[in-house]
Design an enzyme around this catalytic site. Structure first.
Site, PDB file in Angstrom:
ATOM      1  N   ALA A 127      -1.667  -6.088  15.068  1.00 34.10           N
ATOM      2  CA  ALA A 127      -3.330  -5.822  14.461  1.00 34.10           C
ATOM      3  C   ALA A 127      -2.855  -5.858  13.432  1.00 34.10           C
ATOM      4  CB  ALA A 127      -3.520  -4.596  15.704  1.00 34.10           C
ATOM      5  N   ASP A 181       3.619  -6.539   7.019  1.00 29.26           N
ATOM      6  CA  ASP A 181       2.087  -7.406   7.727  1.00 29.26           C
ATOM      7  C   ASP A 181       1.532  -7.363   6.991  1.00 29.26           C
ATOM      8  OD1 ASP A 181       4.093  -6.767  10.408  1.00 29.26           O
ATOM      9  OD2 ASP A 181       2.460  -4.516  10.275  1.00 29.26           O
TER      10      ASP A 181
HETATM   11  P1  ATP Z   1       8.205  -3.304   6.236  1.00 27.45           P
HETATM   12  O1  ATP Z   1       8.240  -2.223   6.224  1.00 27.45           O
HETATM   13  O2  ATP Z   1       6.646  -3.177   6.905  1.00 27.45           O
HETATM   14  O3  ATP Z   1       8.805  -3.794   8.071  1.00 27.45           O
HETATM   15  P2  ATP Z   1       9.315  -5.232   5.358  1.00 27.45           P
HETATM   16  O4  ATP Z   1      10.737  -5.074   6.268  1.00 27.45           O
HETATM   17  O5  ATP Z   1       8.736  -6.356   7.104  1.00 27.45           O
HETATM   18  O6  ATP Z   1       8.526  -4.481   6.131  1.00 27.45           O
HETATM   19  P3  ATP Z   1       9.824  -5.923   3.389  1.00 27.45           P
HETATM   20  O7  ATP Z   1      10.677  -7.583   2.687  1.00 27.45           O
HETATM   21  O8  ATP Z   1      10.264  -4.458   2.691  1.00 27.45           O
HETATM   22  O9  ATP Z   1       9.335  -6.387   4.740  1.00 27.45           O
HETATM   23  O10 ATP Z   1       7.936  -6.122   2.740  1.00 27.45           O
HETATM   24  C1  ATP Z   1       7.121  -7.340   2.112  1.00 27.45           C
HETATM   25  C2  ATP Z   1       6.676  -7.448   1.503  1.00 27.45           C
HETATM   26  O11 ATP Z   1       6.333  -6.622   0.600  1.00 27.45           O
HETATM   27  C3  ATP Z   1       8.028  -7.994  -0.381  1.00 27.45           C
HETATM   28  O12 ATP Z   1       8.948  -9.495  -0.002  1.00 27.45           O
HETATM   29  C4  ATP Z   1       7.474  -7.304  -1.525  1.00 27.45           C
HETATM   30  O13 ATP Z   1       6.104  -8.808  -1.639  1.00 27.45           O
HETATM   31  C5  ATP Z   1       6.290  -6.399  -0.709  1.00 27.45           C
HETATM   32  N1  ATP Z   1       7.055  -5.014  -1.013  1.00 27.45           N
HETATM   33  C6  ATP Z   1       7.829  -3.632  -0.259  1.00 27.45           C
HETATM   34  N2  ATP Z   1       8.031  -3.146  -1.231  1.00 27.45           N
HETATM   35  C7  ATP Z   1       7.221  -3.129  -2.179  1.00 27.45           C
HETATM   36  C8  ATP Z   1       7.799  -2.445  -3.286  1.00 27.45           C
HETATM   37  N3  ATP Z   1       8.159  -0.955  -3.032  1.00 27.45           N
HETATM   38  N4  ATP Z   1       6.782  -2.842  -4.568  1.00 27.45           N
HETATM   39  C9  ATP Z   1       6.449  -3.937  -4.185  1.00 27.45           C
HETATM   40  N5  ATP Z   1       6.534  -4.833  -3.560  1.00 27.45           N
HETATM   41  C10 ATP Z   1       6.709  -4.673  -1.897  1.00 27.45           C
END
Ligand code: ATP
Length: 317
Positions: A47, A266
């Site tokens: 979603a 997401d």
């Molecule tokens: P989620 O917490 O939604 O499960 P995830 O672990 O799948 O996230 P992350 O690698 O933490 O994915 O984040 C995905 C993308 O979001 C990163 O590649 C970055 O581009 C952006 N992002 C996440 N956190 C930050 C931050 N603190 N500052 C800037 N960009 C961020």
């Protein structure tokens, strides 16, 4: 007469009610801490990804299942009001899926999911006619693996780009790996996928440090992989482009003051889907998505925090 290229995005997967408590720090096992705020919001990886893609201009259709309960109504309303076609979201007599989320003062989170109605989404819900306009099919692992494989096959048969977000992590059957044109993983999921002996490079590592990881993904039959690195940005590994300079592209992070990173992944996935459907290269889509996801992290919640194309372009200027 030539046909216009397909531009649709079909997202197949989960819808959850997010029950979020904000706290100073996350509790250790066995520990109780005081929270300082509670919210119920629409969520679920699929979603969220559908809403993110739709807010960024995608023509998005969602296939999923919710219960015949107030959470189900909330989820249908929120996705539909973001412009997502929800006519293929089934209503079942099993309660809508729920995610219990804790977010600390740095924006870090921990999450437990109860699948509920998402567990009732069967391969039979994935009919070929749903994919006839699909340029991109966006999948995650919050619904049954048989349904994910059926959706990947339907997307592949329709000539769409199949984007698999390997979250929450689970073993990927070989057939699903072969059907996935783009694998999208965070650093943990990348390590799990490649095996415990494999470590992804330090988040600040230069592009070349990713060469062994790129080769390992290529050896596993993956064509293109996007690894997200939270506040450190992301890396595009293009296994097909062996021998070209663009096979590894480091996408710099967009510096923001993060308030809640729940759903940033997401937002990133939905943005990649929207830009791939619009015809961008994977590296350009990831660069755009990096800004969209950073913006999503600057506000509490998930779907309501997702930016529009204008918001992203303003920050890129
Ligand atoms: P989620 O917490 O939604 O499960 P995830 O672990 O799948 O996230 P992350 O690698 O933490 O994915 O984040 C995905 C993308 O979001 C990163 O590649 C970055 O581009 C952006 N992002 C996440 N956190 C930050 C931050 N603190 N500052 C800037 N960009 C961020």
């Amino acid at each position: 007469m030539t046909n216009a290229p397909k531009a649709g995005i079909v997202v197949v997967g989960s819808l959850n009610a997010d029950l979020t408590i904000y706290c100073d720090r996350l509790p250790q096992p066995g520990e109780t801490v005081h929270g300082n705020g509670f919210a119920v919001n629409p969520g679920g990886k699929s979603a969220n990804q559908a809403v993110a893609a739709s807010k960024l201009g995608g023509q998005v259709s969602l296939i999923g299942a919710v219960g015949d309960d107030p959470n189900g109504t909330m989820l249908l309303d929120s996705t539909a009001s973001a412009g997502v076609d929800v006519s293929r979201v089934l209503r079942t007599d099993v309660a809508t899926g729920v995610a219990v989320i804790s977010v600390d003062s740095t924006g870090e989170n921990s999450i437990i999911i109860s699948a509920g109605a998402n567990g009732t989404l069967r391969p039979a819900a994935v009919t070929p006619d749903a994919f006839k306009d699909a340029a991109v099919v966006c999948l995650c692992l919050e619904v049954g693996i048989d349904t994910v494989i059926a959706a990947a096959q339907a997307g592949h048969d329709a000539g769409a780009t199949v984007l698999l977000n390997l979250s929450p992590y689970a073993e990927v059957p070989e057939r699903l790996a072969r059907l996935s044109d783009v694998l999208l993983v965070n650093a943990h999921e990348a390590s799990f996928f490649l095996g415990t002996e494999s470590r992804v490079p330090d988040p600040e590592a230069i592009a070349e440090a990713w060469e062994p990881v790129r080769s390992q993904f290529a050896d596993r039959g993956l064509q293109r992989v996007l690894v997200t690195l939270g506040a450190h940005g992301s890396v595009v590994l293009d296994s097909l482009a062996r021998g070209t300079e663009d096979q590894i592209t480091r996408i710099a992070p967009t510096r923001v003051s993060a308030v809640d990173t729940t759903g940033a992944g997401d937002a990133f996935t939905g943005a990649v889907a929207a830009r791939l459907a619009a015809g961008d290269s994977l590296a350009d889509a990831a660069s755009f998505a990096s800004v969209a996801a950073a913006l999503a992290a600057t506000k509490k919640g998930t779907q309501a925090a997702y930016p529009s194309t204008a918001d992203v372009e303003q920050l890129r200027d």
